[in-house]
Design an enzyme around this catalytic site. Structure first.
Site, mmCIF file in Angstrom:
data_model
loop_
_atom_site.group_PDB
_atom_site.id
_atom_site.type_symbol
_atom_site.label_atom_id
_atom_site.label_comp_id
_atom_site.label_asym_id
_atom_site.label_seq_id
_atom_site.Cartn_x
_atom_site.Cartn_y
_atom_site.Cartn_z
ATOM 1 N N GLU A 93 42.971 39.846 42.099
ATOM 2 C CA GLU A 93 42.254 39.678 43.372
ATOM 3 C C GLU A 93 42.282 38.207 43.804
ATOM 4 O O GLU A 93 42.059 37.309 42.988
ATOM 5 C CB GLU A 93 40.796 40.131 43.156
ATOM 6 C CG GLU A 93 39.908 39.972 44.376
ATOM 7 C CD GLU A 93 38.467 40.403 44.113
ATOM 8 O OE1 GLU A 93 38.123 40.661 42.932
ATOM 9 O OE2 GLU A 93 37.688 40.481 45.076
ATOM 10 N N LYS A 140 39.212 45.619 50.589
ATOM 11 C CA LYS A 140 38.119 45.884 49.651
ATOM 12 C C LYS A 140 36.943 46.549 50.370
ATOM 13 O O LYS A 140 36.529 46.099 51.443
ATOM 14 C CB LYS A 140 37.668 44.573 49.008
ATOM 15 C CG LYS A 140 36.732 44.722 47.834
ATOM 16 C CD LYS A 140 36.528 43.369 47.127
ATOM 17 C CE LYS A 140 35.720 43.482 45.860
ATOM 18 N NZ LYS A 140 35.647 42.176 45.138
ATOM 19 N N CYS A 150 38.772 45.278 42.530
ATOM 20 C CA CYS A 150 37.635 44.984 41.633
ATOM 21 C C CYS A 150 36.469 45.955 41.800
ATOM 22 O O CYS A 150 36.546 47.102 41.389
ATOM 23 C CB CYS A 150 37.206 43.531 41.811
ATOM 24 S SG CYS A 150 36.355 42.871 40.340
#
Lengths: 542, 542
Positions: B41, B113, B149
C-alpha cells in the site's frame, strides 16, 4: 418563539464545572421566559475531548451529567445541548456526535452530526459514526432543523463531502435552523463564518440560530460570536467575541445592527490574551515566567502575558551573555518598567564557562559553533525552568512562527515552555501586532521594535546572516504552510528558486524540532501542532 | 499463475529511492517469470505520508513515478502497486487510496480503498474518500479481488464499519484475493494478522496474496511477513519478519510449513533494533550518544543501539552526581566494556554548583527539592546535546513507558533525545527484555538488572519512594492505556482504589510532558505519541 443562546467557556472533561455553567444559563433562560435554550456542540464534555472519547467511563459520565441537566428543564423551557452518545446501531464507530433535546425534565430526542470534520485540527471521524437519517424537531408548533457545526458548511456542496445535510433536511420543510457549533478561531474565521451562516439563510430562506463555544482549550481558541439571523439575512442577536455571553431573542423581533468583525490585529490580541489566560486558569495556575532578551518576540509575549494574567503575576528574567549588546539589556529593563512587572538579571557567564571547562577535554580546540551557541540558550532554559520549578511559575515560550518554521531556535533552550504564545504568528505579524499594542502608549519600547532582529548568540549576529529578510521568508512560508503550494508554484508566485528550495528544505528538515515544541496558540488556518501532521523521517523537498 | 511478492523498506517522500526499489523487484519478477508482482500500500510514497498528501505537488510526483514504473512492465509481467490518486468525482475528499494495476507498459486500471482506518495511529479519512464501487481485476483468465489493507479486516463485520468490501467483492465471484497492506507492528499484531488472513480464506474459500511493508517510519514499525495462503488455509509462501524480502509463488504449488510467530521478547528486540537502525539510515545519520546512569533503561537502550548501529557508532556518557552510588558508575563502566563502546565520565558537579550559586540569591534557604533534582538531570541533558551538536551524534532517549506514563522524568533533562527507544516498553517489560538480551552472554551486567531502580537525584532515592511497585503500576497502566478502562473497572479488576485514582491522576496531569517528548518506537497496541491524542488542558480523573 423565544430562544436563549448560551455562549459558555467549558473545561474539557470537567463535568461538574460544565454542568454548573449550563444550569446557570438554563435558569437565566427560564427567568427570561425562553421557550428553548441552546448550548454549543459537545458542551457537556468540552471541545475537543480528543481520546477521552475512547473511554466508556467518559461517555457514561456525559450521560449522567445530561440526565441531571434534563431534570432542570420544564414544560415551558426546553434545551438543546451537545454531547457524545453511544451508537445504537450494531455497525460503525462506537459513538455519535449528538444534539440532545431536553424537555419536561427528560431527555426527549437526539439529532446526530452528519459531516464529521477530519482535517487540520479536526479528528471527528476518529470517534464518531456519521448520521445518515434526517428528521426535524417538532416543538411548540415549529419544525426545527437541528444540525451540528460542520453540517451547515457544505451549503454549496463544495466542501469535501458527498452529502449536504441541510439540503436533506429541507425536504421536511423546517421553519427554523438551529446549529450548535465548536468552530475554532483563526483570524480569517469570523468573516468566513458569517458568510457561511448567511449563505444558509439565503439558500433556505428561514432563520438560523447559531451557538458557538468561547474560550481556549489548550491550543484551540474559540471566539464565540453566537448569533441569530432572520430569513431576510438580518441580525436579531449577536453575542460577544472572546467572552462568555448570554442572550434571548424573539424570532419575530426587529433586527439590530451587525457587530463589525474586529480588524486582524485586534482579533490577534484578543485571541492570544484569551489563550494565555485560559491555559492558566483552567490548569489552576497563576504565575508566568519568561526570558527577556531585549528582542521583539519576548517583548510582545510578556506584554500579552501581562494583559492576560496581570502584571503582578508575570516575571521577566534577563540573562545576557558575552554577546548581548548593552542596548538589549537596557531595552528589556525599560520594557519591564513600562509594564510594571518584576524582573531580574541573572548572569549566565559562570555557568556557560563551567560547561566550556568540563567539555574542553572533548571539544579541544575546535572552533566556536552551534554547540557553543546552544549552550547559552540551554543554560537560560535551565535557569528559567529552575525558577519555574521552585516557585510554581509556568514558562512561556517566545518563539514566533517564522523561526519555528525554519528551525531557528534551540531545542531544550529557547524552545522550552508550557505554552507557545507566538508560535502561530509570523515575524512580520509580530511587528504589526507590537505596533498595534503600542497604539495608545509606548508599552513596548520603540527601540525594541525598530532594531534589526538578532539571536545574539555570537558576536554581531543578525537573523539576516542566515535567513532572508522576514518579508520574503514569511511570503514563502505562507505559500508553503497555509496554501500548501509546491516549489514550482511558489517560484511562479514570484520568489527566487534557490531561496524557495532552501526555505522548504529547512522547514522539512526541522520537523523533529517542532515535534518537541510546546502547544501553540492557533490563530491561523494552518498552525504547527495538531493541525499539521508531518513525518519526521522523510525525504520530501530536502 | 505465478505471483511475485515484493516486501520493501521505503522512505516517505523519497520517490527516487522508492522507484529504484520497485524497479529492482519488478526486474526480479520478470526474470523469475512471474505474471504479476505485488507491492505494498502507498509504496510509491512510503507509508504514512501524513500531511504531505495535502500537497498537489506531492501527488503529481507520485503520478510521475508510477508512470515510469508502468513503462517497465510488459505483456508478460504486470504489477499492482499502492499510491494516492486524485478523486475523479467532484464530491468528497480530494484523494483516494489506490491499488494501481500496471501492464504492457501502461497504467491499466485502479482499485480504491473502501475502509479507511481512522483511529489510533491511523488518519486515513483525513485525506481519502472511501471507495463505494466494486469491481474485479480480470487478468490472464483469473478474476482477482484487489483490496487495500483494512479492506480485509472487516471480514466478521465487527470492526467499526458499516460495510465489508470483501463481502461486496464476492458478489462477482473472484478466483483470488490480493491485499496490499501497510500494517504496522505491535507485539500482538503478527498473531492477529494471521488470524484475519486465515479468516478471509476460510470465509471466501479462495487463495489470498498479502504484501506488507517492512522497516521503520519514524515511530511506526513494519514487520513484513508478507504471505500467500491457498484456499485450504495452507501457506504457499511466507516472507521474513523485519527484513526486506522477495518471493515468487505458483498458486498451484504444494504448501510449505508456516514460520512460527517469534516469541514476544524476540519480536520486541527485532522491532526496536530495526526502529533505531532505520531512524538513523533514513536520515543519513550514523552515530548515537546516550547517558549511562548505571540503571537498566539506559543499559538496555545502549545494548539495542549497539545491535542497530554497531559498537563503533555508539557513545555512552557517564555523568554521576553527588547522589550517584559507586556501584552505578562501576556498573555503567562494566556495561560499556561488555559492549565494547566508547565511554567517558563527565563530572556535572561544577556546573550544578554554578547553577546553585547563580540561583542562591533567589532560592535563598529554601529546602532542596524538585528544582534541584531537575537541575542535575538538565545539566546532563545540556552536556549530551553539546556533544551531539559538536560531533554529530544523535541523542537517544532512555525513558520507559511506565515513567513516561506517570511523568517520572525531567522535561529538557532525561526526557531529551531525537528518538525514544523504550517509550512504549513498560518497566516490567524492560526487565524481561534485558533478561532475554542476556540469554547467551552477560551483555548487561546482572547487577544492573538485579538492583532496585533509582533516579539517584537525591540521597538514597528509590523509585518506590514515590511510585508503587512496577508490577502493580504497570498493571494499572495497562488497564488504563491499552484497555482504556475507567477507574471503576480497574478497581474491579483487583487494584486498590486509592492507588488507581492516584496513578490515573498522574497520567492525566502529565500530558504536557509527553507532548514535548521525542517520537517513540511503537511496539504496543497503544503507544504514547501519534496514536494517543489527549488534551493538555483538561480535568478528567485529575
Amino acid at each position: 418563539m423565544k430562544i436563549a443562546l448560551a455562549q459558555n467557556n467549558y473545561i474539557v472533561g470537567d463535568f461538574e464545572h460544565n454542568k454548573e455553567k449550563i444550569l446557570e444559563a438554563l435558569n437565566k433562560a427560564k427567568k427570561g421566559g425562553a421557550d428553548l435554550v441552546v448550548f454549543a456542540e459537545l458542551a457537556i464534555t468540552g471541545y475537543p475531548p480528543r481520546d477521552f472519547l475512547d473511554f466508556d467511563d467518559f461517555i457514561r459520565k456525559s450521560y449522567e451529567t445530561v440526565t441531571e441537566i434534563a431534570a432542570a428543564t420544564d414544560a415551558h423551557t426546553g434545551a438543546i445541548i451537545g454531547m457524545p452518545v453511544f451508537n445504537a446501531q450494531p455497525k460503525g464507530k462506537a459513538l455519535k456526535n449528538a444534539a440532545v433535546f431536553l424537555w419536561k425534565g427528560k431527555i426527549d430526542s437526539f439529532f446526530h452530526k452528519t459531516l464529521l470534520p477530519t482535517y487540520d485540527v479536526f479528528d471527528e471521524y476518529r470517534y464518531f459514526e456519521p448520521n445518515r437519517e434526517f428528521h426535524l424537531l417538532n416543538f411548540k408548533g415549529k419544525k426545527i432543523a437541528v444540525t451540528i457545526c460542520e453540517d451547515i458548511w457544505n451549503v454549496d456542496n463544495q466542501y469535501g463531502y458527498v452529502v449536504s445535510p441541510t439540503d436533506e433536511l429541507m425536504n421536511y420543510h423546517p421553519d427554523l435552523m438551529i446549529n450548535i457549533a465548536a468552530s475554532p478561531f483563526h483570524t480569517e474565521q469570523p468573516v468566513v463564518r458569517k458568510r457561511i451562516l448567511k449563505s444558509n439563510v439565503r439558500k433556505y430562506q428561514i432563520p438560523l440560530v447559531y451557538v458557538n463555544h468561547v474560550g481556549a482549550q489548550t491550543e484551540l481558541l474559540f471566539d464565540g460570536n453566537s448569533q441569530v439571523i432572520n430569513a431576510s439575512e438580518e441580525i436579531l442577536l449577536e453575542l460577544k467575541y472572546f467572552e462568555e455571553d448570554f442572550g434571548i431573542v424573539d424570532l419575530d423581533q426587529t433586527p439590530i445592527a451587525e457587530i463589525p468583525v474586529p480588524e486582524k490585529m485586534a482579533l490577534l490580541e484578543s485571541a492570544l490574551v484569551m489563550g494565555i489566560k485560559n491555559y492558566f486558569t483552567k490548569l489552576g495556575l497563576k504565575k508566568a515566567i519568561l526570558g527577556l532578551s531585549g528582542g521583539i518576540d519576548s517583548a510582545l509575549t510578556i506584554t500579552l502575558a501581562v494583559k492576560a494574567l496581570g502584571k503582578e503575576n508575570v516575571y521577566g528574567v534577563l540573562m545576557p551573555s558575552a554577546f548581548s549588546s548593552d542596548h538589549s539589556v537596557e531595552d528589556a529593563i525599560q520594557l519591564a518598567k513600562n509594564l510594571g512587572v518584576k524582573s531580574d538579571i541573572i548572569d549566565i557567564q559562570p555557568t556557560v564557562e563551567s560547561y566550556d571547562n568540563v567539555l574542553k577535554p572533548y571539544f579541544r580546540n575546535l572552533p566556536f559553533g552551534i554547540a557553543e551557541e546552544n549552550i547559552q540558550a540551554r543554560t537560560r532554559g535551565v535557569l528559567l525552568m529552575a525558577l519555574s520549578n521552585k516557585f510554581g511559575y509556568i514558562l512561556l515560550n517566545t518563539s514566533n512562527k517564522s523561526e519555528a518554521a525554519v528551525g531557528y531556535g534551540t531545542l531544550y533552550g529557547d524552545m522550552n515552555g508550557g505554552l507557545s504564545v507566538l508560535g502561530d504568528v509570523y515575524k512580520t505579524e509580530v511587528f504589526a501586532l507590537a505596533l498595534y499594542i503600542n497604539r495608545d502608549e509606548e508599552l513596548i519600547p520603540w527601540n525594541i521594535i525598530n532594531k534589526p532582529p538578532s539571536a545574539e548568540l555570537r558576536p554581531n549576529q543578525k537573523d539576516t546572516d542566515s535567513l532572508p529578510d522576514y518579508d520574503i521568508l514569511d511570503g514563502i512560508l505562507y505559500q508553503y504552510i497555509e496554501l500548501r503550494k509546491g516549489p514550482e508554484e511558489i517560484v511562479k508566485a514570484g520568489f527566487e528558486r534557490a531561496l524557495v528550495e532552501k526555505v522548504l528544505g529547512m522547514v522539512n528538515r526541522t520537523e523533529y524540532k517542532r515535534h518537541q515544541a510546546p502547544p501553540i496558540l492557533r490563530v491561523s488556518p494552518k498552525a504547527f501542532g495538531m493541525g499539521r501532521r508531518m513525518p519526521i523521517v522523510a525525504k520530501y523537498l530536502t
